[in-house]
Enzyme design. Structure first.
Site, PDB file in Angstrom:
ATOM      1  N   SER A  68       2.010  -2.503  -7.007  1.00  0.00           N
ATOM      2  CA  SER A  68       3.332  -2.385  -6.161  1.00  0.00           C
ATOM      3  C   SER A  68       3.992  -3.880  -5.789  1.00  0.00           C
ATOM      4  O   SER A  68       3.165  -4.693  -5.822  1.00  0.00           O
ATOM      5  CB  SER A  68       2.834  -1.602  -4.856  1.00  0.00           C
TER       6      SER A  68
HETATM    7  N1  SAH Z   1      -2.587   0.292  -4.953  1.00  0.00           N
HETATM    8  C1  SAH Z   1      -2.203  -0.595  -6.333  1.00  0.00           C
HETATM    9  C2  SAH Z   1      -1.159   0.264  -6.970  1.00  0.00           C
HETATM   10  C3  SAH Z   1      -1.327   0.947  -8.211  1.00  0.00           C
HETATM   11  S1  SAH Z   1      -0.143   2.028  -8.885  1.00  0.00           S
HETATM   12  C4  SAH Z   1      -2.354  -1.805  -6.382  1.00  0.00           C
HETATM   13  O1  SAH Z   1      -2.272  -2.296  -5.339  1.00  0.00           O
HETATM   14  O2  SAH Z   1      -2.226  -2.354  -7.526  1.00  0.00           O
HETATM   15  C5  SAH Z   1      -0.992   3.709  -8.488  1.00  0.00           C
HETATM   16  C6  SAH Z   1      -2.312   4.074  -9.012  1.00  0.00           C
HETATM   17  O3  SAH Z   1      -2.654   5.069  -8.636  1.00  0.00           O
HETATM   18  C7  SAH Z   1      -2.431   3.811 -10.360  1.00  0.00           C
HETATM   19  O4  SAH Z   1      -3.327   2.901 -10.922  1.00  0.00           O
HETATM   20  C8  SAH Z   1      -2.799   4.984 -10.894  1.00  0.00           C
HETATM   21  O5  SAH Z   1      -3.777   5.249 -12.072  1.00  0.00           O
HETATM   22  C9  SAH Z   1      -3.414   5.806  -9.855  1.00  0.00           C
HETATM   23  N2  SAH Z   1      -3.406   7.286  -9.578  1.00  0.00           N
HETATM   24  C10 SAH Z   1      -2.464   8.126  -9.969  1.00  0.00           C
HETATM   25  N3  SAH Z   1      -3.045   9.400  -9.752  1.00  0.00           N
HETATM   26  C11 SAH Z   1      -4.157   9.376  -9.181  1.00  0.00           C
HETATM   27  C12 SAH Z   1      -5.034  10.256  -8.473  1.00  0.00           C
HETATM   28  N4  SAH Z   1      -4.669  11.486  -8.483  1.00  0.00           N
HETATM   29  N5  SAH Z   1      -6.220   9.759  -8.066  1.00  0.00           N
HETATM   30  C13 SAH Z   1      -6.633   8.401  -7.876  1.00  0.00           C
HETATM   31  N6  SAH Z   1      -5.527   7.553  -8.487  1.00  0.00           N
HETATM   32  C14 SAH Z   1      -4.552   7.953  -8.965  1.00  0.00           C
END
Ligand code: SAH
Length: 218
Positions: A68
């Site tokens: 993000s």
């Molecule tokens: N918090 C992260 C942002 C990652 S983007 C950071 O600081 O880098 C969002 C993430 O959510 C992705 O890695 C995606 O694979 C994950 N995601 C999507 N659906 C999900 C689910 N149902 N359970 C767990 N993770 C999920």
């Protein structure tokens, strides 16, 4: 072999500029700003992108996912109202690069985080080991939450949920908060729910863009 992690004065200086920028965009919470100053964001990106690590923009990690934008991390972290002294139990959905989880840990929280992509889970778990972090990383479906470790003081969803995930609300302590971007399309409304015995309070805080929250493939 594990990658060498170096946090130079130059990186620290770049972070100072980033903190200044976040302040100018309205981030006020000192605990959040201190954590952003302290956590080397470049550790959570591919080494080829170090030069971009301190720009206020999202970035591609693996598996078509993104880390993000710093402003979004700061905004969500601020909404969680984490007091550094209270050792709150926080669950994050969507570990991704691990950066948001590292910020929450630096803010004083006890952090649990779930990722549905095996590849990202493996990579980020290794990174946390290398950093001697206490963040607990789980492979699974965030829609289910983490019932074995519930209830939580705070739950943060870092992917766009089609609606407020009911399972997660049920894993909050009374008075606990859920911060989740809600919306099935490409744009979501940042939503905060405070879990009360008499009924939950829901407030919206503007529009953001997240990758979608998806059901686990396994
Ligand atoms: N918090 C992260 C942002 C990652 S983007 C950071 O600081 O880098 C969002 C993430 O959510 C992705 O890695 C995606 O694979 C994950 N995601 C999507 N659906 C999900 C689910 N149902 N359970 C767990 N993770 C999920």
């Amino acid at each position: 072999m594990a990658r060498q992690l170096v946090d130079s004065f130059r990186h620290q200086g770049m972070r100072q500029n980033l903190v200044r920028k976040l302040k100018s965009k309205g981030i006020k919470n000192e605990n959040v700003l201190k954590a952003i100053q302290a956590v080397p964001r470049h550790y959570f990106l591919d080494p080829a992108f170090v030069e971009f690590a301190y720009e206020d923009r999202p970035f591609e990690i693996s598996a078509g996912q993104t880390i993000s934008q710093p402003y979004t991390v700061a905004f969500q972290s601020q909404l969680l109202e984490i007091d550094p002294k209270s050792r709150l139990k926080v669950l994050e959905i969507g570990t991704g690069s691990g950066y948001q989880a590292a910020i929450l840990e630096k803010m004083g929280a006890k952090v649990f985080t779930i990722e549905r992509f095996r590849e990202l889970f493996d990579k980020t778990k290794k990174l946390f080991e290398q950093l001697h972090s206490q963040v607990k990383v789980f492979y699974g479906d965030g829609f289910k939450g983490l019932p074995a470790f519930a209830p939580f003081d705070r739950i943060l969803v870092t992917c766009g949920a089609p609606e407020i995930p009911e399972n997660l609300v049920n894993q909050l302590k009374t008075g606990g908060m859920l911060v989740v971007p809600v919306g099935a399309g490409p744009v979501q409304k940042m939503t905060r729910l405070v879990h009360r015995e008499k009924g939950d309070e829901v407030t919206e805080f503007g529009s953001f863009r997240f990758v979608p929250m998806l059901q686990n493939k396994t």
